[in-house]
Design a protein around this motif. Structure first.
Motif, short mmCIF file in Angstrom:
data_model
loop_
_atom_site.label_atom_id
_atom_site.label_comp_id
_atom_site.label_asym_id
_atom_site.label_seq_id
_atom_site.Cartn_x
_atom_site.Cartn_y
_atom_site.Cartn_z
N GLY A 192 19.19 -7.26 6.74
CA GLY A 192 19.57 -6.06 6.01
C GLY A 192 18.75 -5.78 4.78
O GLY A 192 19.22 -5.12 3.84
N HIS A 193 17.52 -6.27 4.75
CA HIS A 193 16.62 -5.96 3.64
C HIS A 193 16.09 -4.53 3.80
O HIS A 193 15.84 -4.07 4.91
CB HIS A 193 15.43 -6.92 3.60
CG HIS A 193 15.76 -8.27 3.04
ND1 HIS A 193 16.21 -8.44 1.76
CD2 HIS A 193 15.72 -9.51 3.59
CE1 HIS A 193 16.43 -9.72 1.53
NE2 HIS A 193 16.14 -10.40 2.63
N ALA A 194 15.90 -3.86 2.69
CA ALA A 194 15.36 -2.51 2.73
C ALA A 194 13.93 -2.56 3.26
O ALA A 194 13.19 -3.53 3.03
CB ALA A 194 15.38 -1.89 1.34
N THR A 195 13.51 -1.51 3.99
CA THR A 195 12.15 -1.46 4.51
C THR A 195 11.17 -1.36 3.35
O THR A 195 11.47 -0.76 2.31
CB THR A 195 11.96 -0.26 5.44
OG1 THR A 195 12.31 0.94 4.73
CG2 THR A 195 12.86 -0.39 6.66
N LYS A 196 10.01 -1.95 3.52
CA LYS A 196 9.02 -2.00 2.45
C LYS A 196 8.21 -0.72 2.32
O LYS A 196 7.46 -0.54 1.36
CB LYS A 196 8.07 -3.19 2.67
CG LYS A 196 8.78 -4.55 2.62
CD LYS A 196 7.80 -5.68 2.84
CE LYS A 196 8.47 -7.04 2.67
NZ LYS A 196 9.54 -7.29 3.62
N SER A 197 8.31 0.17 3.28
CA SER A 197 7.56 1.42 3.23
C SER A 197 8.28 2.48 4.04
O SER A 197 9.22 2.19 4.80
CB SER A 197 6.14 1.22 3.78
OG SER A 197 6.20 0.90 5.17
N ALA A 198 7.85 3.72 3.88
CA ALA A 198 8.46 4.81 4.64
C ALA A 198 8.22 4.61 6.14
O ALA A 198 9.08 4.94 6.97
CB ALA A 198 7.86 6.14 4.19
N ALA A 199 7.07 4.02 6.48
CA ALA A 199 6.76 3.79 7.89
C ALA A 199 7.75 2.82 8.53
O ALA A 199 8.05 2.89 9.72
CB ALA A 199 5.33 3.25 8.02
N GLY A 200 8.28 1.89 7.69
CA GLY A 200 9.22 0.92 8.23
C GLY A 200 10.49 1.56 8.75
O GLY A 200 11.15 1.01 9.64
N GLY A 201 10.82 2.74 8.23
CA GLY A 201 12.01 3.43 8.68
C GLY A 201 11.90 3.97 10.09
O GLY A 201 12.91 4.32 10.71
N TYR A 202 10.68 4.02 10.61
CA TYR A 202 10.47 4.52 11.98
C TYR A 202 10.57 3.40 13.03
O TYR A 202 10.52 3.66 14.22
CB TYR A 202 9.09 5.18 12.10
CG TYR A 202 8.99 6.48 11.35
CD1 TYR A 202 9.28 7.68 11.97
CD2 TYR A 202 8.61 6.51 10.01
CE1 TYR A 202 9.18 8.89 11.29
CE2 TYR A 202 8.51 7.71 9.32
CZ TYR A 202 8.81 8.90 9.96
OH TYR A 202 8.72 10.09 9.29
N ARG A 203 10.72 2.14 12.55
CA ARG A 203 10.73 1.01 13.45
C ARG A 203 12.18 0.68 13.83
O ARG A 203 13.04 0.51 12.96
CB ARG A 203 10.07 -0.20 12.79
CG ARG A 203 9.91 -1.41 13.71
CD ARG A 203 9.28 -2.59 12.96
NE ARG A 203 7.91 -2.31 12.57
CZ ARG A 203 7.51 -2.14 11.32
NH1 ARG A 203 8.38 -2.22 10.33
NH2 ARG A 203 6.25 -1.90 11.03
N HIS A 204 12.45 0.60 15.13
CA HIS A 204 13.79 0.29 15.60
C HIS A 204 13.70 -0.86 16.61
O HIS A 204 12.72 -0.97 17.37
CB HIS A 204 14.44 1.51 16.25
CG HIS A 204 14.54 2.69 15.33
ND1 HIS A 204 15.56 2.83 14.43
CD2 HIS A 204 13.72 3.77 15.16
CE1 HIS A 204 15.40 3.96 13.74
NE2 HIS A 204 14.28 4.54 14.17
#
Length: 501
Positions: A463-475
């Motif tokens: 549950g760590h926050a993604t390190k970049s905006a691109a990380g939000g696209y990874r599922h």
């Protein structure tokens, strides 16, 4: 020129007091730049009420005799002796404070303003109550025109008369509630942005955890006490610096000051600016100095310690303690997240038993958006009987009995995590660098590296926050996450490992 003694030879204390003095003088200069203010009738009565309360509180402990107050002898004597002007403690919290404040807020500032013709009455009132009026105006850092000052003097005259009657009752032995005390409203300045109202607005929109609200309210209250008012609009950078210096002087750690006190202030100002309530953030860039000393960084449990803790939880712990520790050790989740799980959060997806980590239905909360996730339950936990435990508990809370559901109060699961940490310490895990609950989370992350679990996947599981905006696209699919969870086996239970400390 204004000069006064700091009243100390201690260098650290002198530094703190200098910051306070500079803050007070800056407010006074600002009042001069803004110019005289015309007070409303409500503001005048409110200010006179502050003097009423000050007067009563100063004399009621030992009010003398009823005869003194019936004939106002005590009042007149106090006026002659200068006790009325010396009642308040103006501005600074050390000697020589009155002269500095009076030079800015005394009657000299009213000369030539509106050219109100002096009368015998106004001169008499000025002589009698001028010091008290100057104090209450200085307390709120406002400069008023002559007409407002005269009206305030008249109101103070009546307020002190009312106070004399109250003190006569006290001298008679009657300390029942004073009916006249309620006639004074609270003083409100035009354009004031109250911290309390600002905090409530922020909390209603952001819905922070109850523990965060409690901690941050304490921080904001600390600042209010330091500056002596509740107006966020009037806080300057110097105010924040002197407040920070004062917190340092009390012995608070830089981590607490920066992470709680200054963080709370920064968040509130950012919110206020975004909502067009304020235009500047006086807390930007202000931090307590930190030093990363060797030997202070938090550490994970060793694999042997985790094995011992699992064994103790199984053989000595209650069912709730056992499953909290086993779930934390096999998922790397925060104990607080697991503690608020409900039976309805434990489901089966794509043939895999999972726990849905989300805010509890009765008001629980998570750290951030990335904290909400679905985590497969390790096969060892299933084999040990966890699902049977869930069935026995039903669809409600698994680890606590009930919570109030009130968002401003600490959620019941918080007590569960605190008690678990105390119990772990009692069982011998006393190394101060290994947080009793969180060291499990550190251990899991370290094991994920050894097991070749991708950092992004390990971050998702924990549950760590993604390190970049691109990380939000990874599922990640449930199957992929389950395979990663299974890569980290439970340590073999060991009962004789001695914990470090």
């Amino acid at each position: 020129m204004v000069s006064f003694s700091l009243g100390t030879n201690d260098k650290l204390l002198a530094k703190v007091r200098t910051s306070i003095a500079v803050t007070q003088l800056e407010r006074a200069y600002e009042a001069l730049r803004v110019g005289p203010t015309t007070l409303s009738q409500r503001q005048i009565i409110a200010l006179s009420g502050e003097i009423y309360r000050l007067f009563v509180e100063s004399f009621q402990e030992n009010p003398g005799t009823p005869k003194d107050w019936a004939s106002f002898k005590a009042l007149n004597r106090a006026a002659r002796e200068g006790r009325l002007e010396n009642l308040p403690s103006i501005g600074f919290s050390f000697p020589q404070e009155n002269d500095a404040a009076m030079s800015f807020f005394g009657q000299d500032l009213t000369e030539g303003v509106d050219s109100l013709p002096p009368s015998a009455n106004s001169i008499a009132l000025e002589r009698r109550f001028g010091g008290l009026v100057s104090w209450v105006l200085g307390l709120h850092t406002i400069l008023v025109d002559t007409a407002s000052r005269h009206k305030l003097l008249v109101a103070v005259d009546q307020a002190v008369t009312d106070a004399a009657y109250a003190l006569k009752r006290n001298a008679d032995g009657d300390y029942s509630p004073d009916p006249k005390a309620d006639r004074f409203p609270a003083f409100v300045q035009t354009g004031v942005v109250f911290f309390q109202a600002l905090f409530d607005k922020w909390a209603s929109e952001r819905s922070p955890a109850a523990s965060t609200q409690t901690t941050w309210r304490t921080a904001i209250k600390s600042l209010q006490n330091h500056v002596g008012h509740e107006d966020a609009r009037r806080i300057s950078e110097t105010d924040v610096v002197s407040w920070k210096d004062g917190l340092v002087a009390t012995g608070l750690s830089a981590k607490t000051i920066n992470g709680s006190y200054l963080a709370a202030l920064n968040v509130l100002y950012v919110f206020a600016i975004a909502n067009k309530l304020l235009s500047e953030n006086p807390a930007i860039g202000i931090r307590a100095a930190t030093a990363n000393k060797a030997g202070t960084r938090m550490l994970p449990y060793s694999t042997e310690e985790v094995g011992r803790l699992l064994s103790i939880a199984e053989h000595k712990g209650t069912p709730r303690r056992r499953w909290l520790i086993w779930l934390a050790a096999t998922s790397g989740a925060r104990i607080g997240e697991i503690a608020q799980l409900w039976g309805s959060s434990i489901v089966r997806e794509d043939g895999i038993d999972v726990m849905r980590i989300m805010p509890a239905p009765d008001g629980g909360s998570l750290k951030n958006e990335g904290s909400e996730r679905t985590v497969p339950i390790h096969s060892a936990v299933v084999a040990a009987g966890f699902l049977q435990f869930v069935k026995q508990q039903g669809n409600g809370p698994l680890f606590y009995r009930r919570s109030s559901g009130e968002p401003t109060k600490t959620h019941a699961s918080k007590g569960v995590t605190n008690h678990l940490a105390s119990w772990i310490r009692e069982e011998g895990f006393v190394d101060p660098r290994k947080a009793p609950n969180h060291a499990l989370r550190h251990w899991w992350k370290s094991q994920a590296v050894d097991a070749d679990v991708q950092d992004s996947l390990a971050d998702h599981i924990q549950g760590h926050a993604t390190k970049s905006a691109a990380g939000g696209y990874r599922h990640f699919s449930i199957e992929t996450v389950a395979k990663a969870v299974e890569k980290i086996p439970l340590p073999k239970p060991t009962r004789n490992v001695i914990t470090s400390g």
